[in-house]
Write a protein that holds these residues in place. Sequence first.
Motif, PDB file in Angstrom:
ATOM      1  N   THR A 288       0.829  -1.206   0.000  1.00  0.00           N
ATOM      2  CA  THR A 288       0.000   0.000   0.000  1.00  0.00           C
ATOM      3  C   THR A 288       0.866   1.259   0.000  1.00  0.00           C
ATOM      4  O   THR A 288       2.097   1.200   0.107  1.00  0.00           O
ATOM      5  CB  THR A 288      -0.934   0.006   1.220  1.00  0.00           C
TER       6      THR A 288
ATOM      7  N   ARG B 112       2.866  -0.606   3.681  1.00  0.00           N
ATOM      8  CA  ARG B 112       2.365  -1.768   4.395  1.00  0.00           C
ATOM      9  C   ARG B 112       1.961  -2.811   3.362  1.00  0.00           C
ATOM     10  O   ARG B 112       1.892  -2.540   2.168  1.00  0.00           O
ATOM     11  CB  ARG B 112       1.159  -1.390   5.271  1.00  0.00           C
TER      12      ARG B 112
ATOM     13  N   LEU C 297      -0.934  -6.026   2.492  1.00  0.00           N
ATOM     14  CA  LEU C 297      -2.162  -6.743   2.821  1.00  0.00           C
ATOM     15  C   LEU C 297      -2.287  -7.939   1.890  1.00  0.00           C
ATOM     16  O   LEU C 297      -1.703  -7.970   0.809  1.00  0.00           O
ATOM     17  CB  LEU C 297      -3.384  -5.822   2.696  1.00  0.00           C
TER      18      LEU C 297
ATOM     19  N   LEU D 169      -3.041   1.644   3.922  1.00  0.00           N
ATOM     20  CA  LEU D 169      -3.617   0.379   4.410  1.00  0.00           C
ATOM     21  C   LEU D 169      -5.000   0.617   5.009  1.00  0.00           C
ATOM     22  O   LEU D 169      -5.935  -0.146   4.752  1.00  0.00           O
ATOM     23  CB  LEU D 169      -2.680  -0.247   5.448  1.00  0.00           C
TER      24      LEU D 169
ATOM     25  N   GLY E 144      -8.362  -0.932   3.528  1.00  0.00           N
ATOM     26  CA  GLY E 144      -9.111  -1.844   4.382  1.00  0.00           C
ATOM     27  C   GLY E 144     -10.587  -1.478   4.436  1.00  0.00           C
ATOM     28  O   GLY E 144     -11.459  -2.352   4.377  1.00  0.00           O
TER      29      GLY E 144
ATOM     30  N   PRO F 110      -4.213  -7.546   6.996  1.00  0.00           N
ATOM     31  CA  PRO F 110      -2.935  -6.841   6.949  1.00  0.00           C
ATOM     32  C   PRO F 110      -1.795  -7.775   7.321  1.00  0.00           C
ATOM     33  O   PRO F 110      -1.986  -8.764   8.035  1.00  0.00           O
ATOM     34  CB  PRO F 110      -3.109  -5.750   8.004  1.00  0.00           C
TER      35      PRO F 110
END
Length: 389
Positions: A238, A242, A244, A298, A302, A314
């Motif tokens: 992301t 991060r 996922l 993230l 999400g 995540p």
Amino acid sequence: MLLEGLKVVEMSTWVAGPSCAAVLADWGAEVIKVESPIGDVTRAFFANPENGQSPIFANENRGKKGVVLDTTQPQGRAALKALLRDADIFVTNTRPGSLKKIGLDYDSLKGDFPRLIYAAVTGFGLTGPYADEGGFDITAFWARSGVAHATIPTDQEPFPSRPGFGDHMTAITTVAGILAALHERHGTGRGRLVETSLLRAGSYAISWDLALQLYYGEVQTAGPRNDRPVAISGFFRTKDDRHLVIVPKNVNCFTNVMIAIDRPEVVADPRFELPMLDLDIVREARAICDEGFARFTLEEMGERLNSLDVAWGPLGTLAEHAASERAELAGCFVELEDGLGGVFRAPATPVRFPEGAPPVRRPAPGLGQHTREVLEAAGLTAEEIEKVL
């Protein structure tokens, strides 16, 4: 309540055997841990320099009474058998050959203890030329079983599993076997041998892939990311650096992911109609996903995926998990007494009993802490106890 009233004698070290007995203790059984005079090796693992306490040993041995017996000596073996006289369950991960030499294998004990459920935790089983080979979860569960090869992408160097990873699955598997034998004993009045192995637990853990291997003679496992056949499956980075992971659960997932990354026009392109069988087209779709996910944080992504009912998660750290409200609500942690007047958090067993269960608080025992108390309760005389101390 639950297993209260059951007596368990455990003679094991490291992880799988002690962890099995710790679960039984969590659920209310009286567990007596028998150690050699030098103690379970995990007592020294990551020990706190201020108080000598190991969170590893505490996690695997909480709620037990600790007894020291030298079972290489006749008086030590006699004392162990005295403990087994009124025990329901015996848990051990000592190598089968070593147990047979000192008369503590199942065949040597079953005549004297016909109601005893004897749980043998091994690396490779109790029969054949490999029965006495040493097995650790990284060598047996992870490497030999094919779990590692199926998990590690082929464009990466092999790496070991985290410590205790396979041990804990083997432990909970052993608990299940013990409870099945216990149920049978209600009807027959007789115990039986329960055998688990790290290798068999690893085979079951990877049984989706193993079933395909056994049926078709081949299976596609974790190849390089760019060679994987499903464009929206796997990890994506992301905007805030991060990761996922997405797992497609139905044919609508591709459409929903394209909507989530603001690329709904991709769905109308006939090249991306499902099923995508051309790997070059799959790679192009994956590149669209990479570009799309990289434009959102993230948290933002999400929220979008949740609103579209896409299965995702995540790539969380242990620190995030330890502080997570989600984990707390799921019952992932317990508070244990440290034996020094304080408490600390530890991982919980994977089963919760919302309508009531014994409290999980008692600390792991000090080496030999309850030897005299337990042997007195087993009927040994003061003179007999002195011989084993």
